[in-house]
Design an enzyme around this catalytic site. Structure first.
Site, PDB file in Angstrom:
ATOM      1  N   HIS A 184       0.827  -1.206   0.000  1.00 48.25           N
ATOM      2  CA  HIS A 184       0.000   0.000   0.000  1.00 48.25           C
ATOM      3  C   HIS A 184       0.858   1.252   0.000  1.00 48.25           C
ATOM      4  O   HIS A 184       0.747   2.114   0.872  1.00 48.25           O
ATOM      5  CB  HIS A 184      -0.980   0.014   1.178  1.00 48.25           C
ATOM      6  CG  HIS A 184      -2.155   0.906   0.946  1.00 48.25           C
ATOM      7  ND1 HIS A 184      -2.300   2.130   1.571  1.00 48.25           N
ATOM      8  CD2 HIS A 184      -3.227   0.752   0.144  1.00 48.25           C
ATOM      9  CE1 HIS A 184      -3.411   2.695   1.158  1.00 48.25           C
ATOM     10  NE2 HIS A 184      -3.999   1.877   0.297  1.00 48.25           N
ATOM     11  N   HIS A 219      -2.941   1.748  12.772  1.00 46.69           N
ATOM     12  CA  HIS A 219      -2.397   1.141  11.551  1.00 46.69           C
ATOM     13  C   HIS A 219      -2.829  -0.319  11.537  1.00 46.69           C
ATOM     14  O   HIS A 219      -4.006  -0.626  11.429  1.00 46.69           O
ATOM     15  CB  HIS A 219      -0.875   1.319  11.535  1.00 46.69           C
ATOM     16  CG  HIS A 219      -0.231   0.982  10.222  1.00 46.69           C
ATOM     17  ND1 HIS A 219      -0.935   0.762   9.054  1.00 46.69           N
ATOM     18  CD2 HIS A 219       1.084   0.809   9.885  1.00 46.69           C
ATOM     19  CE1 HIS A 219      -0.097   0.493   8.077  1.00 46.69           C
ATOM     20  NE2 HIS A 219       1.134   0.498   8.556  1.00 46.69           N
ATOM     21  N   VAL A 253     -15.055   4.560  16.474  1.00 45.61           N
ATOM     22  CA  VAL A 253     -15.490   3.282  15.911  1.00 45.61           C
ATOM     23  C   VAL A 253     -14.429   2.859  14.899  1.00 45.61           C
ATOM     24  O   VAL A 253     -14.252   3.497  13.855  1.00 45.61           O
ATOM     25  CB  VAL A 253     -16.871   3.397  15.233  1.00 45.61           C
ATOM     26  CG1 VAL A 253     -17.294   2.044  14.639  1.00 45.61           C
ATOM     27  CG2 VAL A 253     -17.908   3.865  16.245  1.00 45.61           C
ATOM     28  N   MET A 254     -13.698   1.802  15.226  1.00 45.56           N
ATOM     29  CA  MET A 254     -12.569   1.388  14.403  1.00 45.56           C
ATOM     30  C   MET A 254     -13.054   0.785  13.080  1.00 45.56           C
ATOM     31  O   MET A 254     -14.148   0.233  12.985  1.00 45.56           O
ATOM     32  CB  MET A 254     -11.712   0.375  15.154  1.00 45.56           C
ATOM     33  CG  MET A 254     -11.174   0.876  16.484  1.00 45.56           C
ATOM     34  SD  MET A 254     -10.158   2.361  16.332  1.00 45.56           S
ATOM     35  CE  MET A 254      -8.731   1.710  15.455  1.00 45.56           C
ATOM     36  N   GLY A 255     -12.183   0.897  12.061  1.00 52.15           N
ATOM     37  CA  GLY A 255     -12.498   0.308  10.763  1.00 52.15           C
ATOM     38  C   GLY A 255     -13.125   1.282   9.785  1.00 52.15           C
ATOM     39  O   GLY A 255     -13.546   0.874   8.694  1.00 52.15           O
ATOM     40  N   PHE A 256     -13.157   2.567  10.153  1.00 53.70           N
ATOM     41  CA  PHE A 256     -13.775   3.560   9.279  1.00 53.70           C
ATOM     42  C   PHE A 256     -12.829   4.736   9.048  1.00 53.70           C
ATOM     43  O   PHE A 256     -12.079   5.137   9.941  1.00 53.70           O
ATOM     44  CB  PHE A 256     -15.086   4.074   9.885  1.00 53.70           C
ATOM     45  CG  PHE A 256     -16.203   3.081   9.825  1.00 53.70           C
ATOM     46  CD1 PHE A 256     -17.075   3.075   8.760  1.00 53.70           C
ATOM     47  CD2 PHE A 256     -16.337   2.124  10.810  1.00 53.70           C
ATOM     48  CE1 PHE A 256     -18.090   2.130   8.685  1.00 53.70           C
ATOM     49  CE2 PHE A 256     -17.346   1.179  10.755  1.00 53.70           C
ATOM     50  CZ  PHE A 256     -18.231   1.180   9.685  1.00 53.70           C
ATOM     51  N   HIS A 258     -10.150   6.770   6.088  1.00 52.87           N
ATOM     52  CA  HIS A 258      -8.822   6.500   5.547  1.00 52.87           C
ATOM     53  C   HIS A 258      -8.259   7.802   5.000  1.00 52.87           C
ATOM     54  O   HIS A 258      -8.968   8.564   4.334  1.00 52.87           O
ATOM     55  CB  HIS A 258      -8.906   5.457   4.422  1.00 52.87           C
ATOM     56  CG  HIS A 258      -7.597   4.823   4.094  1.00 52.87           C
ATOM     57  ND1 HIS A 258      -6.618   5.476   3.384  1.00 52.87           N
ATOM     58  CD2 HIS A 258      -7.095   3.590   4.396  1.00 52.87           C
ATOM     59  CE1 HIS A 258      -5.578   4.673   3.234  1.00 52.87           C
ATOM     60  NE2 HIS A 258      -5.832   3.533   3.845  1.00 52.87           N
ATOM     61  N   ARG A 267     -10.603  -1.650  -1.555  1.00 52.98           N
ATOM     62  CA  ARG A 267     -10.314  -3.000  -1.067  1.00 52.98           C
ATOM     63  C   ARG A 267     -11.421  -3.484  -0.141  1.00 52.98           C
ATOM     64  O   ARG A 267     -11.809  -4.663  -0.156  1.00 52.98           O
ATOM     65  CB  ARG A 267      -8.970  -3.017  -0.336  1.00 52.98           C
ATOM     66  CG  ARG A 267      -7.792  -2.551  -1.176  1.00 52.98           C
ATOM     67  CD  ARG A 267      -6.551  -2.326  -0.316  1.00 52.98           C
ATOM     68  NE  ARG A 267      -6.798  -1.326   0.717  1.00 52.98           N
ATOM     69  CZ  ARG A 267      -5.973  -1.056   1.726  1.00 52.98           C
ATOM     70  NH1 ARG A 267      -4.846  -1.733   1.848  1.00 52.98           N
ATOM     71  NH2 ARG A 267      -6.265  -0.125   2.614  1.00 52.98           N
ATOM     72  N   ASP A 309      -9.824  -2.875   7.126  1.00 51.97           N
ATOM     73  CA  ASP A 309      -9.894  -3.590   8.395  1.00 51.97           C
ATOM     74  C   ASP A 309     -11.322  -3.999   8.757  1.00 51.97           C
ATOM     75  O   ASP A 309     -11.525  -4.984   9.473  1.00 51.97           O
ATOM     76  CB  ASP A 309      -9.325  -2.719   9.526  1.00 51.97           C
ATOM     77  CG  ASP A 309      -7.830  -2.518   9.395  1.00 51.97           C
ATOM     78  OD1 ASP A 309      -7.150  -3.442   8.934  1.00 51.97           O
ATOM     79  OD2 ASP A 309      -7.342  -1.425   9.746  1.00 51.97           O
TER      80      ASP A 309
END
Length: 321
Positions: A184, A219, A253-256, A258, A267, A309
């Site tokens: 990446h 990360h 809230v993780m995963g959101f 970029h 992806r 993620d």
């Protein structure tokens, strides 16, 4: 940019150039779209592409796999060392330590030629999964599982983790995950590795430092927290209300979100479709339904869309990890 101007996150600062990947218009590895690779290639083919600049011919792929199989095991003394690592040591710390310790058995450690670095990269490519799986099993008071020379790298990872011969679907899922995470551009861990390499230090030191950066929850450490939060939302009476409450309490809230993909991580979009298909085959789409509810609230309330993620946490859960 004028002299003395501060640029948070090095946004807009040219720190180097690369032909390996491009994230400006979707994700491309050496010119190949990530969706095309994830759909049609194996991880070994993508690894070869990244290391050797083009997709392999059948003959090149066969030779590459033969080299990987040759280096697939780790020294016996090394496994004795792993058994002495305290159980409470975080997995990423163990991986970082082991990446450095492997250098002690590598005759190329002080050779910084391109050829030697490629050889070391190929060794680490197969040795690090062996370490990961061994640590996972030792923590469960189980013996590590030796790699199977008849399986692909993705298939072997499932085999060594679970001691279960992977179904074609499980192998494909792991292949997709490894491909989507393979490269990446100038992310934090890659940037860290390049800084270490720029001092003419050795490759093992660069990889060890990169894993240290990858450990951070902003990360590589994010998807572990993603699954915990998704489970909490899933078990709530109302997933949408759970997200609203989390936002009201100013909890992240993780995963959101970029830094690069303001309109969503391509992806994540690709893997979301695969997760839905897999859940439908299992006959239980409840986790996917919860994920979509969370996504809708995050988009409406914060304008944030999932990064890789977010679906990968569900993928690993479906794999039994």
């Amino acid at each position: 940019m004028s002299e003395g101007e501060y640029s948070p996150g090095l946004r807009g600062v040219i720190a180097g150039e690369t032909s390996i990947s491009d994230v400006r218009h979707g994700v491309h590895y050496r010119g190949y779209a990530i969706e095309e690779l994830a759909e049609h290639a194996t991880f070994e083919e993508v690894a070869y592409l990244l290391l050797h600049e083009d997709l392999p011919t059948a003959e090149q792929l066969g030779a590459f796999r033969k080299r990987l199989r040759k280096h697939q095991s780790v020294p016996h003394d090394f496994m004795d060392f792993m058994r002495k690592i305290p159980d409470q040591a975080p997995l990423m710390d163990v991986m970082q330590t082991c990446a450095s310790v492997l250098a002690h058995w590598d005759p190329d450690v002080d050779d910084n030629s391109h050829e030697a670095n490629v050889r070391k990269s190929e060794k680490l490519l197969v040795q690090m999964p062996v370490i990961l799986a061994a640590r996972h099993r030792l923590l469960q008071s189980k013996e590590p599982v030796a790699p199977d020379k008849h399986l692909s790298l993705a298939g072997n990872l499932v085999w060594m983790l679970l001691r279960e011969k992977p179904s074609p679907q499980m192998e494909r899922a792991m292949d997709m995950s490894l491909i989507l995470y393979a490269e990446h551009e100038f992310n934090a861990s890659t940037f860290t590795a390049r800084v270490v390499c720029s001092t003419l230090s050795d490759l093992h030191s660069a990889i060890s430092a990169a894993i240290g950066a990858l450990k951070g929850p902003l990360h590589g450490g994010a998807n572990q927290r993603v699954m915990a939060e998704l489970r909490a939302a899933h078990e709530a009476d109302d997933a949408q209300q759970w997200v609203l409450q989390a936002l009201a309490e100013r909890r992240r809230v993780m995963g959101f979100g970029h830094r690069v993909y303001q309109q969503g991580d391509p992806r994540a979009a690709f893997l979301k479709t695969f997760c839905r298909q897999w859940a439908e085959e299992f006959g239980d789409t409840s986790l996917e339904d919860t994920a979509e509810q969370v996504e809708a609230v995050m988009a409406e309330q914060k304008g944030l869309r999932p990064n890789l993620d977010w679906p990968s946490a569900r993928l690993y859960y479906y794999l039994g990890l």
